[in-house]
Design an enzyme around this catalytic site. Structure first.
Site, mmCIF file in Angstrom:
data_model
loop_
_atom_site.group_PDB
_atom_site.id
_atom_site.type_symbol
_atom_site.label_atom_id
_atom_site.label_comp_id
_atom_site.label_asym_id
_atom_site.label_seq_id
_atom_site.Cartn_x
_atom_site.Cartn_y
_atom_site.Cartn_z
ATOM 1 N N SER A 42 54.534 79.218 7.660
ATOM 2 C CA SER A 42 54.048 80.402 6.936
ATOM 3 C C SER A 42 53.153 79.894 5.807
ATOM 4 O O SER A 42 53.494 79.953 4.633
ATOM 5 C CB SER A 42 55.208 81.249 6.410
ATOM 6 O OG SER A 42 55.892 80.617 5.365
ATOM 7 N N HIS A 160 60.389 81.728 10.617
ATOM 8 C CA HIS A 160 61.197 80.534 10.873
ATOM 9 C C HIS A 160 62.321 80.751 11.887
ATOM 10 O O HIS A 160 63.072 79.834 12.187
ATOM 11 C CB HIS A 160 61.808 80.006 9.564
ATOM 12 C CG HIS A 160 60.778 79.503 8.600
ATOM 13 N ND1 HIS A 160 61.037 79.218 7.291
ATOM 14 C CD2 HIS A 160 59.460 79.240 8.780
ATOM 15 C CE1 HIS A 160 59.931 78.801 6.708
ATOM 16 N NE2 HIS A 160 58.958 78.810 7.587
ATOM 17 N N GLN A 168 62.119 85.830 4.755
ATOM 18 C CA GLN A 168 62.125 84.543 5.461
ATOM 19 C C GLN A 168 63.338 83.661 5.148
ATOM 20 O O GLN A 168 63.836 82.966 6.026
ATOM 21 C CB GLN A 168 60.834 83.796 5.086
ATOM 22 C CG GLN A 168 60.658 82.434 5.691
ATOM 23 C CD GLN A 168 59.339 81.816 5.264
ATOM 24 O OE1 GLN A 168 58.294 82.135 5.831
ATOM 25 N NE2 GLN A 168 59.353 80.967 4.254
ATOM 26 N N ASP A 245 63.405 83.805 -0.482
ATOM 27 C CA ASP A 245 61.961 83.601 -0.314
ATOM 28 C C ASP A 245 61.510 84.668 0.663
ATOM 29 O O ASP A 245 61.829 84.602 1.860
ATOM 30 C CB ASP A 245 61.640 82.202 0.225
ATOM 31 C CG ASP A 245 60.139 82.017 0.441
ATOM 32 O OD1 ASP A 245 59.364 82.944 0.094
ATOM 33 O OD2 ASP A 245 59.732 80.955 0.959
ATOM 34 N N LYS A 338 54.578 72.018 -3.232
ATOM 35 C CA LYS A 338 54.561 71.354 -1.931
ATOM 36 C C LYS A 338 53.388 70.383 -1.909
ATOM 37 O O LYS A 338 52.230 70.812 -2.030
ATOM 38 C CB LYS A 338 54.369 72.391 -0.821
ATOM 39 C CG LYS A 338 55.548 73.357 -0.639
ATOM 40 C CD LYS A 338 55.115 74.521 0.243
ATOM 41 C CE LYS A 338 56.284 75.371 0.701
ATOM 42 N NZ LYS A 338 55.809 76.645 1.304
ATOM 43 N N ARG A 367 58.707 71.490 3.721
ATOM 44 C CA ARG A 367 58.050 72.472 4.571
ATOM 45 C C ARG A 367 58.978 72.782 5.737
ATOM 46 O O ARG A 367 59.919 72.045 6.004
ATOM 47 C CB ARG A 367 56.711 71.931 5.143
ATOM 48 C CG ARG A 367 55.641 71.555 4.165
ATOM 49 C CD ARG A 367 55.251 72.620 3.184
ATOM 50 N NE ARG A 367 54.815 73.891 3.714
ATOM 51 C CZ ARG A 367 53.591 74.418 3.571
ATOM 52 N NH1 ARG A 367 52.653 73.735 2.938
ATOM 53 N NH2 ARG A 367 53.309 75.616 4.034
ATOM 54 N N SER A 368 58.656 73.852 6.456
ATOM 55 C CA SER A 368 59.514 74.176 7.603
ATOM 56 C C SER A 368 59.406 73.111 8.703
ATOM 57 O O SER A 368 60.364 72.838 9.416
ATOM 58 C CB SER A 368 59.191 75.565 8.140
ATOM 59 O OG SER A 368 57.813 75.690 8.387
HETATM 60 P P1 PGA Z 1 56.512 76.903 5.434
HETATM 61 O O1 PGA Z 1 57.632 77.780 4.718
HETATM 62 O O2 PGA Z 1 56.816 75.487 5.207
HETATM 63 O O3 PGA Z 1 56.634 77.356 6.857
HETATM 64 O O4 PGA Z 1 55.209 77.323 4.805
HETATM 65 C C1 PGA Z 1 58.298 77.403 3.555
HETATM 66 C C2 PGA Z 1 58.101 78.402 2.466
HETATM 67 O O5 PGA Z 1 57.456 79.468 2.657
HETATM 68 O O6 PGA Z 1 58.574 78.163 1.367
HETATM 69 ZN ZN ZN Z 2 57.807 80.128 0.445
#
Ligand code: PGA
Ligand code: ZN
Length: 431
Positions: A42, A160, A168, A245, A338, A367-368
């Site tokens: 995402s 996810h 999420q 989140d 991140k 991250r996911s």
């Molecule tokens: P992502 O999700 O690593 O898939 O972007 C993590 C988040 O939204 O915090």
């Molecule tokens: Zn997030």
């Protein structure tokens, strides 16, 4: 003093089985460092570019051979001979070589792999643990070694998992425990109680991308209730709180937030969140609104900011420029961090220190799509970030970070302190 001699990057696989970049850097004194770059699902619209091949014949277009070639070619040539301990100089050199505002030419995945692997190699050369080396390399002056409060994502929705939930991530946050190890234990025990409860309800206990369960519960309130009951049954009432989140950009359609099938304005959805928060002890909400709804964020922070940490992830994309706007406009009061959203350690550190100066809370995040690399555990301690988000206590790519934090806490001994609720304005504060 050791200089970069070689960069050896290669295509590796992340926790979803899709390609990402891994790299080893070797220094003139023989020290080596290895790093794996994570990958989101995402993703924020304004993130630095994750360079993918687009060759449909390999990995459905998701190969990263171009990024790997850039790391082994142009980047390796440019950084050869660079003093490895000068991380900011190294990152500045790679940013300049790329020459685009979003690292779109060489790829943020290529640049970050070199940045992280060099930090590891330089720490090895200095015979210093990575967390201490990072603090020293960026001139951060503090006698405190704060172990971050983990935010454990135990129910997965949105992009996810196929749970059908709009939100999420549902997280448990051990804010009132004495040490990181106690906090992690509380999180892990609540997770096991939750698993038993879901099984008793004949719900699936298979897990989503970040290790949380993905039950087909009908409403968000049901999830919150079962989490509160699990915390209580595990014996952690008042010690473990909840966090969300929303990744709300994913359910923002035609100017409305479509939650459980109902289209809501940003003011209306703020009311819904406020209701959930006061009833169920929620301490923070990440991305409650769309990444471009700056006025909505400002209004929500004015309304809920004294009670809740409102964390900008897709809103800020770890970018000091977006953060500066958020600080000026009071759009949020916390930032998610991140590394691969911005693409170098140096810019990531700047985002954290700018946020801290402005009184924003900082949450270092996985991250996911992850690898076994636990770099973010060291980063969180180096920067006294106060919180870390790295999934459920399940799946080794998630546990690698938590286990590294256990190791750091043990190594620091009496010098370590646990962040508790300090990032969330809860009564306990830092211990
Ligand atoms: P992502 O999700 O690593 O898939 O972007 C993590 C988040 O939204 O915090
Ligand atoms: Zn997030």
């Amino acid at each position: 003093m050791a200089k970069i001699e070689t960069v050896r990057a290669q295509e590796i696989l992340d926790s979803r089985g899709f390609p990402t970049v891994g790299a080893e850097v070797v220094l003139s004194d023989g020290s080596t460092g290895y790093a794996g770059v994570p990958s989101g699902a995402s993703t924020g619209e304004h993130e630095a570019v994750e360079l993918r091949d687009g060759d449909k014949a390999r990995y459905f277009g998701k190969g990263v051979l171009k990024a790997v070639a850039n790391a082994n070619g142009e980047l390796a040539k440019a950084v050869k001979g660079h003093e490895a301990s000068d991380l900011s100089g190294l990152d500045a050199k790679m940013i300049a070589l790329d020459g685009t505002p979003n690292k779109g030419r060489l790829g943020a995945n290529a640049i970050l792999a070199v940045s992280m692997a060099t930090a590891r190699a330089a720490a090895a050369s200095a015979k210093t643990p990575l967390y201490a080396f990072l603090r020293q390399a960026y001139g951060i002056k503090s006698d405190t070694w704060l172990l971050p409060t983990p935010m454990l994502n135990v129910v997965n929705g949105g992009k996810h998992a196929d749970s059908g939930l709009d939100v999420q991530e549902f997280m448990i946050v051990p804010t009132e425990l004495a040490t990181f190890a106690d906090g992690l234990r509380a999180g892990a025990e609540v997770y096991q109680v939750l698993k038993k409860k879901l099984a008793a309800l004949k719900m699936t206990t298979a897990v989503g991308d970040e290790g949380g369960f993905a039950p087909r519960l009908k409403t968000h309130l049901e999830v919150l209730e079962i989490l509160v009951a699990s915390i209580k049954e595990a014996g952690y009432e008042g010690k473990v709180r909840l966090a969300l989140d929303c990744a709300a950009s994913e359910y923002y359609k035609d100017g409305k937030y479509v939650l459980e099938g109902k289209p809501l304005t940003s003011a209306e959805i703020a009311e819904v969140y406020a209701g959930w928060a006061s009833k169920h002890g929620i301490v923070s909400i990440e991305d409650p609104l769309d990444e471009n709804d700056w006025s909505g964020w400002q209004a929500m922070t004015a309304k809920l900011g004294d009670r809740l940490r409102l964390i900008g992830d897709d809103l800020f994309v770890t970018n000091p420029e977006f953060l500066a706007r958020g600080i000026k406009e009071k759009s949020a009061n916390a930032i998610l961090i991140k590394l691969n959203q911005i693409g170098t350690i140096t810019e990531t550190v700047k985002a954290v220190t700018d946020a801290q100066k402005a009184g924003f809370s900082t949450v270092i995040s996985h991250r996911s799509g992850e690898t076994e690399d636990a770099f973010i555990a060291d980063l969180a301690v180096a920067l006294n970030a106060g919180a870390i988000k790295t999934g459920a206590p399940c799946r080794s790519e998630r546990l690698a970070k938590y286990n590294r934090l256990l190791q750091i806490e043990a190594a620091l001994g009496a010098k370590a302190s646990y962040a508790c609720g300090s990032a969330f304005n809860t009564p306990a504060g830092a211990r």
